[in-house]
Design a protein around this motif. Structure first.
Motif, PDB file in Angstrom:
ATOM      1  N   LEU A 123      -8.914 -20.329  24.380  1.00 35.34           N
ATOM      2  CA  LEU A 123     -10.252 -20.697  24.828  1.00 35.34           C
ATOM      3  C   LEU A 123     -11.174 -19.477  24.907  1.00 35.34           C
ATOM      4  CD1 LEU A 123      -9.310 -23.194  27.686  1.00 35.34           C
ATOM      5  CD2 LEU A 123     -10.140 -23.750  25.390  1.00 35.34           C
ATOM      6  N   GLU A 124     -10.729 -18.432  25.617  1.00 38.54           N
ATOM      7  CA  GLU A 124     -11.566 -17.246  25.774  1.00 38.54           C
ATOM      8  C   GLU A 124     -10.720 -16.054  26.198  1.00 38.54           C
ATOM      9  OE1 GLU A 124     -13.904 -16.644  29.484  1.00 38.54           O
ATOM     10  OE2 GLU A 124     -13.338 -18.721  29.927  1.00 38.54           O
ATOM     11  N   GLY A 125     -11.313 -14.892  26.077  1.00 37.39           N
ATOM     12  CA  GLY A 125     -10.669 -13.663  26.514  1.00 37.39           C
ATOM     13  C   GLY A 125     -11.729 -12.667  26.915  1.00 37.39           C
ATOM     14  N   GLY A 126     -11.325 -11.647  27.644  1.00 37.82           N
ATOM     15  CA  GLY A 126     -12.281 -10.640  28.065  1.00 37.82           C
ATOM     16  C   GLY A 126     -11.601  -9.379  28.561  1.00 37.82           C
ATOM     17  N   ILE A 127     -12.353  -8.315  28.565  1.00 36.73           N
ATOM     18  CA  ILE A 127     -11.874  -7.019  29.043  1.00 36.73           C
ATOM     19  C   ILE A 127     -12.011  -6.966  30.558  1.00 36.73           C
ATOM     20  CG2 ILE A 127     -12.295  -4.517  29.003  1.00 36.73           C
ATOM     21  CD1 ILE A 127     -11.346  -5.489  26.296  1.00 36.73           C
ATOM     22  N   ILE A 128     -10.982  -6.518  31.235  1.00 34.76           N
ATOM     23  CA  ILE A 128     -11.049  -6.277  32.677  1.00 34.76           C
ATOM     24  C   ILE A 128     -11.320  -4.798  32.912  1.00 34.76           C
ATOM     25  CG2 ILE A 128      -9.760  -6.302  34.851  1.00 34.76           C
ATOM     26  CD1 ILE A 128      -8.511  -8.947  33.913  1.00 34.76           C
ATOM     27  N   GLU A 129     -10.478  -3.935  32.334  1.00 34.14           N
ATOM     28  CA  GLU A 129     -10.701  -2.489  32.388  1.00 34.14           C
ATOM     29  C   GLU A 129     -10.457  -1.945  30.978  1.00 34.14           C
ATOM     30  OE1 GLU A 129      -9.065   1.496  34.661  1.00 34.14           O
ATOM     31  OE2 GLU A 129      -8.614  -0.460  35.539  1.00 34.14           O
ATOM     32  N   PRO A 130     -11.497  -1.412  30.324  1.00 38.00           N
ATOM     33  CA  PRO A 130     -11.366  -0.983  28.930  1.00 38.00           C
ATOM     34  C   PRO A 130     -10.167  -0.060  28.700  1.00 38.00           C
ATOM     35  CG  PRO A 130     -13.658  -0.842  29.631  1.00 38.00           C
ATOM     36  CD  PRO A 130     -12.835  -1.155  30.865  1.00 38.00           C
ATOM     37  N   GLY A 131      -9.370  -0.411  27.662  1.00 40.83           N
ATOM     38  CA  GLY A 131      -8.202   0.386  27.299  1.00 40.83           C
ATOM     39  C   GLY A 131      -7.024   0.250  28.231  1.00 40.83           C
ATOM     40  N   VAL A 132      -7.173  -0.559  29.292  1.00 37.07           N
ATOM     41  CA  VAL A 132      -6.123  -0.681  30.301  1.00 37.07           C
ATOM     42  C   VAL A 132      -5.679  -2.130  30.492  1.00 37.07           C
ATOM     43  CG1 VAL A 132      -5.550  -0.295  32.733  1.00 37.07           C
ATOM     44  CG2 VAL A 132      -6.944   1.366  31.507  1.00 37.07           C
ATOM     45  N   SER A 133      -6.635  -3.052  30.626  1.00 37.41           N
ATOM     46  CA  SER A 133      -6.261  -4.445  30.908  1.00 37.41           C
ATOM     47  C   SER A 133      -7.320  -5.414  30.394  1.00 37.41           C
ATOM     48  CB  SER A 133      -6.031  -4.655  32.405  1.00 37.41           C
ATOM     49  OG  SER A 133      -7.210  -4.386  33.126  1.00 37.41           O
ATOM     50  N   PHE A 134      -6.842  -6.604  30.053  1.00 36.69           N
ATOM     51  CA  PHE A 134      -7.726  -7.677  29.609  1.00 36.69           C
ATOM     52  C   PHE A 134      -7.040  -9.012  29.884  1.00 36.69           C
ATOM     53  CE2 PHE A 134      -5.194  -6.342  25.979  1.00 36.69           C
ATOM     54  CZ  PHE A 134      -4.796  -7.523  25.377  1.00 36.69           C
ATOM     55  N   TYR A 135      -7.776 -10.100  29.694  1.00 35.52           N
ATOM     56  CA  TYR A 135      -7.187 -11.419  29.899  1.00 35.52           C
ATOM     57  C   TYR A 135      -7.415 -12.281  28.667  1.00 35.52           C
ATOM     58  CZ  TYR A 135     -11.793 -13.478  30.593  1.00 35.52           C
ATOM     59  OH  TYR A 135     -13.081 -13.913  30.398  1.00 35.52           O
ATOM     60  N   CYS A 136      -6.537 -13.269  28.502  1.00 32.70           N
ATOM     61  CA  CYS A 136      -6.660 -14.296  27.479  1.00 32.70           C
ATOM     62  C   CYS A 136      -6.394 -15.628  28.154  1.00 32.70           C
ATOM     63  CB  CYS A 136      -5.654 -14.077  26.353  1.00 32.70           C
ATOM     64  SG  CYS A 136      -6.008 -12.613  25.377  1.00 32.70           S
ATOM     65  N   CYS A 137      -7.239 -16.596  27.846  1.00 31.37           N
ATOM     66  CA  CYS A 137      -7.139 -17.900  28.487  1.00 31.37           C
ATOM     67  C   CYS A 137      -6.943 -18.985  27.434  1.00 31.37           C
ATOM     68  CB  CYS A 137      -8.421 -18.159  29.281  1.00 31.37           C
ATOM     69  SG  CYS A 137      -8.426 -19.729  30.145  1.00 31.37           S
ATOM     70  N   GLY A 138      -6.029 -19.899  27.710  1.00 33.74           N
ATOM     71  CA  GLY A 138      -5.794 -21.050  26.857  1.00 33.74           C
ATOM     72  C   GLY A 138      -5.721 -22.292  27.722  1.00 33.74           C
ATOM     73  N   LYS A 139      -5.503 -23.425  27.111  1.00 38.44           N
ATOM     74  CA  LYS A 139      -5.451 -24.682  27.857  1.00 38.44           C
ATOM     75  C   LYS A 139      -4.355 -24.698  28.920  1.00 38.44           C
ATOM     76  CE  LYS A 139      -7.478 -27.483  24.235  1.00 38.44           C
ATOM     77  NZ  LYS A 139      -7.269 -28.584  23.276  1.00 38.44           N
ATOM     78  N   ALA A 140      -3.248 -23.986  28.666  1.00 39.86           N
ATOM     79  CA  ALA A 140      -2.120 -24.015  29.604  1.00 39.86           C
ATOM     80  C   ALA A 140      -2.227 -22.985  30.722  1.00 39.86           C
ATOM     81  CB  ALA A 140      -0.811 -23.805  28.847  1.00 39.86           C
ATOM     82  N   GLY A 141      -3.101 -21.978  30.569  1.00 35.42           N
ATOM     83  CA  GLY A 141      -3.199 -20.968  31.610  1.00 35.42           C
ATOM     84  C   GLY A 141      -3.930 -19.731  31.141  1.00 35.42           C
ATOM     85  N   VAL A 142      -3.895 -18.723  31.973  1.00 39.65           N
ATOM     86  CA  VAL A 142      -4.553 -17.452  31.673  1.00 39.65           C
ATOM     87  C   VAL A 142      -3.544 -16.320  31.851  1.00 39.65           C
ATOM     88  CG1 VAL A 142      -5.448 -17.197  34.031  1.00 39.65           C
ATOM     89  CG2 VAL A 142      -6.565 -15.997  32.170  1.00 39.65           C
ATOM     90  N   SER A 143      -3.590 -15.356  30.926  1.00 43.09           N
ATOM     91  CA  SER A 143      -2.675 -14.218  30.981  1.00 43.09           C
ATOM     92  C   SER A 143      -3.449 -12.932  31.172  1.00 43.09           C
ATOM     93  CB  SER A 143      -1.854 -14.113  29.695  1.00 43.09           C
ATOM     94  OG  SER A 143      -0.999 -15.223  29.550  1.00 43.09           O
ATOM     95  N   LEU A 144      -2.950 -12.104  32.071  1.00 38.77           N
ATOM     96  CA  LEU A 144      -3.446 -10.749  32.273  1.00 38.77           C
ATOM     97  C   LEU A 144      -2.504  -9.834  31.519  1.00 38.77           C
ATOM     98  CD1 LEU A 144      -5.113  -8.545  33.839  1.00 38.77           C
ATOM     99  CD2 LEU A 144      -3.356  -8.745  35.629  1.00 38.77           C
ATOM    100  N   LEU A 145      -3.041  -8.991  30.640  1.00 42.35           N
ATOM    101  CA  LEU A 145      -2.236  -8.034  29.885  1.00 42.35           C
ATOM    102  C   LEU A 145      -2.655  -6.638  30.324  1.00 42.35           C
ATOM    103  CD1 LEU A 145      -3.031 -10.601  27.866  1.00 42.35           C
ATOM    104  CD2 LEU A 145      -1.392  -9.400  26.448  1.00 42.35           C
ATOM    105  N   GLU A 146      -1.678  -5.875  30.830  1.00 45.01           N
ATOM    106  CA  GLU A 146      -1.944  -4.537  31.352  1.00 45.01           C
ATOM    107  C   GLU A 146      -1.023  -3.531  30.675  1.00 45.01           C
ATOM    108  OE1 GLU A 146      -2.470  -4.728  35.960  1.00 45.01           O
ATOM    109  OE2 GLU A 146      -0.826  -6.087  35.396  1.00 45.01           O
ATOM    110  N   ILE A 147      -1.600  -2.456  30.169  1.00 46.91           N
ATOM    111  CA  ILE A 147      -0.779  -1.419  29.547  1.00 46.91           C
ATOM    112  C   ILE A 147       0.021  -0.695  30.631  1.00 46.91           C
ATOM    113  CG2 ILE A 147      -2.518   0.427  29.621  1.00 46.91           C
ATOM    114  CD1 ILE A 147      -1.500   1.111  26.703  1.00 46.91           C
TER     115      ILE A 147
END
Length: 166
Positions: A41-65
């Motif tokens: 559905l959507e995604g966005g940067i939380i902290e550039p180069g460090v973390s971001f999120y991706c959202c789909g119908k089933a949920g949202v994921s936070l990805l952190e280096i």
């Protein structure tokens, strides 16, 4: 290696016609993760180069280096997935509603054709619905995601390098 092989749930080797630099950039770009994310559905940067999120119908994921485990040839991400969330998506909100967490290893090796990407999933921890077989679910979705990732990333890599795509 920084982890025990016994914690690995699944590993995929993906041969990409993209440079290691392009692949590294793609790994940390929400839009590139959405190329294969389930029902994106959507995604966005939380902290550039460090973390971001991706959202789909089933949920949202936070990805952190994880900087202590990452380098030029290996990007290690902690993935925290939450369900039943509405925006705004912040690190704190996703972590407080977490359904499960896991670690993803993205190992890059330059090849004559581009990059050999070895992607591993490990250390899955569930916080809700403990009866779900998350290892099986991760393996199944990983296998389905690989084709989408390869096609989308190669197409974009060619476009960025000025080649035509067909």
């Amino acid at each position: 290696m920084f982890f025990s092989r016994s914690n690995i749930v699944h590993t995929e080797v993906i041969e990409l016609q993209a440079t290691p630099e392009q692949v590294r950039e793609f790994i940390m770009t929400p839009e590139r993760i959405l190329d294969y994310y389930p029902d994106p559905l959507e995604g966005g940067i939380i902290e550039p180069g460090v973390s971001f999120y991706c959202c789909g119908k089933a949920g949202v994921s936070l990805l952190e280096i994880i900087p202590s485990e990452s380098n030029e040839k290996l990007i290690v991400l902690k993935v925290t997935t939450a369900t039943n969330m509405r925006p705004p998506y912040t690190e704190e909100r996703i972590k407080s509603a977490k359904f499960f967490t896991m670690i993803e290893h993205w190992q890059l090796k330059e090849t004559t054709m581009g990059t050999s990407l070895t992607k591993s999933w490990r250390n899955i921890h569930k916080y809700k619905m403990k009866f779900l077989p998350m290892g099986f679910i991760v393996r199944k979705s990983a296998r389905a995601e690989t084709r989408k990732l390869k096609a989308a990333w190669e197409k974009l890599a060619k476009a960025k390098s000025g080649e035509t795509t067909e």
